[in-house]
Design a protein around this motif. Structure first.
Motif, PDB file in Angstrom:
ATOM      1  N   GLY A 148       0.811  -1.206   0.000  1.00  0.00           N
ATOM      2  CA  GLY A 148       0.000   0.000   0.000  1.00  0.00           C
ATOM      3  C   GLY A 148       0.848   1.260   0.000  1.00  0.00           C
ATOM      4  N   ARG A 149       1.895   1.275   0.793  1.00  0.00           N
ATOM      5  CA  ARG A 149       2.763   2.454   0.861  1.00  0.00           C
ATOM      6  C   ARG A 149       3.466   2.692  -0.472  1.00  0.00           C
ATOM      7  N   GLY A 154       2.388   1.666  -3.346  1.00  0.00           N
ATOM      8  CA  GLY A 154       1.354   2.050  -4.296  1.00  0.00           C
ATOM      9  C   GLY A 154       0.962   3.510  -4.191  1.00  0.00           C
ATOM     10  N   ARG A 155       1.087   4.078  -3.010  1.00  0.00           N
ATOM     11  CA  ARG A 155       0.773   5.496  -2.806  1.00  0.00           C
ATOM     12  C   ARG A 155       1.948   6.409  -3.142  1.00  0.00           C
ATOM     13  N   GLY A 156       3.043   5.823  -3.576  1.00  0.00           N
ATOM     14  CA  GLY A 156       4.200   6.615  -3.967  1.00  0.00           C
ATOM     15  C   GLY A 156       5.062   7.072  -2.813  1.00  0.00           C
ATOM     16  N   GLU A 157       4.900   6.472  -1.639  1.00  0.00           N
ATOM     17  CA  GLU A 157       5.704   6.869  -0.484  1.00  0.00           C
ATOM     18  C   GLU A 157       7.136   6.359  -0.623  1.00  0.00           C
ATOM     19  N   ARG A 216      12.628   5.750  -4.552  1.00  0.00           N
ATOM     20  CA  ARG A 216      11.557   5.546  -3.575  1.00  0.00           C
ATOM     21  C   ARG A 216      11.831   4.410  -2.597  1.00  0.00           C
TER      22      ARG A 216
END
Length: 264
Positions: free
Chosen positions: A10-11, A13-16, A230
């Motif tokens: 999830g992280r 995927g959110r671009g974090e 990233r």
């Protein structure tokens, strides 16, 4: 380690940005220290580190008591090694010296279950720590990085990035600089190496994939993030310990602390 697969996925995927720590030292205690220090992920280095295969599971167990997501750098492109570390509970793998799209495809195949790949079924510890639905989620959530660290890999970058199922690429600045210039350094700032490192990040992000890189931390990590990386390794247990020891002794001896020059 509840939901660590889904949380990491999830992280990303959110671009974090994921801050990763590197583990060279055996015994598991440094994994606990690094994990509790706040790293988002930790990578066990089975290629150049001092953690033998017998230390893999104890180190993963030490990590499990911390919030850090467990990654493993395998010794090389060897399908049984890749399957073993995933079955032991790693949520991601970093594979060195991927020079061609054929090698990248073989890497992905070993890490994905049929029909997407050829990973053999037997998630012994993975199912224990990630839950009974692990096998159904593994292909979607497991992070697979191909290391880009040679001039040949750089020439084949676009074809490697187009490999179906690859999560991203991970830059090894030491080997990449050695291949491009004949001199190994982790400081990728300047010249052909900086241009290559920037190009890798740009091409990877253009495809919606994850660019990763090894740094010693601090200024180099910030420089990498500024380029769009990233998944950023910001220091290893070995180098951080050595640097801290030199700093204390330099201060006590009234000299100028010597910065770490270790490649790890």
């Amino acid at each position: 380690m509840p939901n660590v697969l889904a949380e990491l996925h999830g992280r990303l995927g959110r671009g974090e940005t994921i801050l990763n720590g590197w583990l060279h030292l055996p015994g598991g205690v440094s994994a606990e220290v690094m994990g509790h220090a706040g790293y988002d992920a930790l990578t066990i280095d089975l290629q150049h580190g001092l953690i033998g295969e017998g230390g893999l599971v104890p180190t993963l167990q030490a990590m499990a008591a911390t919030p850090a997501a467990p990654f493993v750098r395998v010794p090389g492109l060897h399908a049984p090694d890749l399957m073993r570390v995933l079955d032991a509970g790693a949520v991601g793998v970093i594979c060195p010296m991927i020079d061609t799209p054929g090698q990248a495809a073989a890497l992905v195949q070993a890490c994905r279950y049929p029909p997407q790949g050829t990973r053999s079924f037997g998630p012994t510890r993975a199912r224990l720590v990630h839950g009974d639905t692990y096998a159904a989620r593994a292909d979607a959530h497991t992070v697979v990085f191909a290391m880009i660290e040679t001039a040949v890999a750089l020439a084949n970058l676009d074809a490697i990035l187009d490999t179906p199922g690859l999560s991203g690429v991970y830059v090894g600045p030491g080997d990449l600089s050695l291949s491009l210039t004949g001199h190994a350094t982790l400081d990728f700032r300047g010249g052909d190496v900086e241009e290559a490192v920037a190009r890798i990040a740009r091409a990877t992000r253009q495809r919606g994939l994850i660019p990763g890189i090894f740094t010693q931390g601090g200024d180099l990590a910030r420089a990498a993030m500024a380029l769009g990386y990233r998944f950023v390794t910001a220091g290893s247990d070995f180098a951080l310990l050595a640097g801290a020891a030199r700093g204390v002794l330099g201060d006590l001896r009234a000299g100028t602390p010597t910065p770490s020059t270790s490649l790890y």
